[in-house]
Design an enzyme around this catalytic site. Structure first.
Site, PDB file in Angstrom:
ATOM      1  N   GLY A 266     107.172 -47.842  49.468  1.00  0.00           N
ATOM      2  CA  GLY A 266     107.142 -47.421  47.479  1.00  0.00           C
ATOM      3  C   GLY A 266     108.428 -48.322  46.919  1.00  0.00           C
TER       4      GLY A 266
ATOM      5  N   GLN B  93     115.467 -50.436  42.231  1.00  0.00           N
ATOM      6  CA  GLN B  93     115.712 -51.922  43.230  1.00  0.00           C
ATOM      7  C   GLN B  93     115.803 -52.949  42.674  1.00  0.00           C
ATOM      8  OE1 GLN B  93     113.205 -48.594  45.605  1.00  0.00           O
ATOM      9  NE2 GLN B  93     115.078 -49.528  47.221  1.00  0.00           N
TER      10      GLN B  93
ATOM     11  N   HIS C  14     115.395 -42.204  43.455  1.00  0.00           N
ATOM     12  CA  HIS C  14     115.976 -43.552  43.270  1.00  0.00           C
ATOM     13  C   HIS C  14     116.362 -43.787  41.545  1.00  0.00           C
ATOM     14  CE1 HIS C  14     116.624 -46.203  46.229  1.00  0.00           C
ATOM     15  NE2 HIS C  14     115.378 -46.139  46.478  1.00  0.00           N
TER      16      HIS C  14
ATOM     17  N   CYS D 215     115.706 -47.107  53.244  1.00  0.00           N
ATOM     18  CA  CYS D 215     114.992 -47.627  52.288  1.00  0.00           C
ATOM     19  C   CYS D 215     114.966 -49.227  51.822  1.00  0.00           C
ATOM     20  CB  CYS D 215     116.289 -47.083  51.488  1.00  0.00           C
ATOM     21  SG  CYS D 215     116.761 -47.108  49.509  1.00  0.00           S
ATOM     22  N   LEU D 216     115.045 -49.968  51.504  1.00  0.00           N
ATOM     23  CA  LEU D 216     114.769 -50.910  51.648  1.00  0.00           C
ATOM     24  C   LEU D 216     116.185 -51.792  50.971  1.00  0.00           C
ATOM     25  CD1 LEU D 216     110.897 -51.797  50.050  1.00  0.00           C
ATOM     26  CD2 LEU D 216     112.088 -52.502  52.227  1.00  0.00           C
TER      27      LEU D 216
ATOM     28  N   HIS E 275     111.432 -39.550  47.290  1.00  0.00           N
ATOM     29  CA  HIS E 275     112.955 -40.534  47.146  1.00  0.00           C
ATOM     30  C   HIS E 275     112.064 -41.845  46.242  1.00  0.00           C
ATOM     31  CE1 HIS E 275     114.121 -44.054  50.778  1.00  0.00           C
ATOM     32  NE2 HIS E 275     113.822 -44.708  49.094  1.00  0.00           N
ATOM     33  N   GLU E 276     111.541 -42.021  45.992  1.00  0.00           N
ATOM     34  CA  GLU E 276     110.970 -43.071  44.592  1.00  0.00           C
ATOM     35  C   GLU E 276     112.239 -42.177  43.135  1.00  0.00           C
ATOM     36  OE1 GLU E 276     111.290 -45.788  45.717  1.00  0.00           O
ATOM     37  OE2 GLU E 276     110.622 -45.227  47.382  1.00  0.00           O
TER      38      GLU E 276
HETATM   39 NI    NI Z   1     114.688 -46.595  48.600  1.00  0.00          NI
END
Ligand code: NI
Length: 172
Positions: A46, A51, A139, A93-94, A135-136
């Site tokens: 995701g 991000q 953000h 998380c990226l 999670h998304e």
């Molecule tokens: Ni993340």
């Protein structure tokens, strides 16, 4: 399409509450394409617009693995409309490199969103999809996994991050 750079903690865009997407313009379509490509390239399950440095309420999710195919979801202005149960599993998380932690989530969530063609739809996710959705959506509200861990764990991570950055600098 292009792979965009993924913004890293502590970039302030990750802390901001993202703004709703208005009209789905060609620029938004390009952003969606780029986010999809960036997510697959990472690779991740995701990615949210903040991000890639764009503070808009937009996210993409694909929890497919080699063994199991799932649909690619484009979520514009998503909203949680129902939740159920509880789940505690490890997440990463990226935008938070070298960090994993158990995060408490709902086991099942239903989200209402608009797709890239302007159609409103609902998606219900359990387990990994439930976690990815939460999670998304986090953000989009300026929340990251570090907001779900203890202050001590967060502090230790910040120290470790500083050390990693220093090592990178001295290596280059
Ligand atoms: Ni993340």
């Amino acid at each position: 399409m292009a792979v965009r750079e993924i913004v890293q903690f502590p970039n302030p865009v990750l802390k901001a509450k993202a703004k709703p997407v208005g009209e789905i313009t060609p620029e938004i379509q390009t952003l969606i394409d780029d986010m999809i490509e960036t997510m697959y390239a990472a690779p991740g399950v995701g990615l949210a617009a903040p991000q890639v440095g764009v503070s808009l309420r937009l996210a993409v999710i694909d929890i497919s693995s080699r063994e199991e195919k799932h649909p690619l979801l484009v979520l514009i202005n998503p909203e949680v409309i129902a939740v159920d149960g509880e789940l505690l599993e490890e997440e990463g998380c990226l935008s938070v490199q070298e960090f994993n932690s158990n995060v408490k989530r709902y086991a099942k969530v239903t989200v209402r969103a608009t797709d890239r063609h302007g159609q409103v739809y609902e998606v219900t996710g359990e387990d990994l999809l439930a976690r990815a959705l939460q999670h998304e959506l986090d953000h989009l509200n300026g929340q990251i996994i570090l907001d779900h861990v203890s202050p001590l764990k967060r502090e230790l991570y910040k120290r470790r991050l500083k050390k990693m950055k220093k090592e990178e600098e001295s290596a280059s």
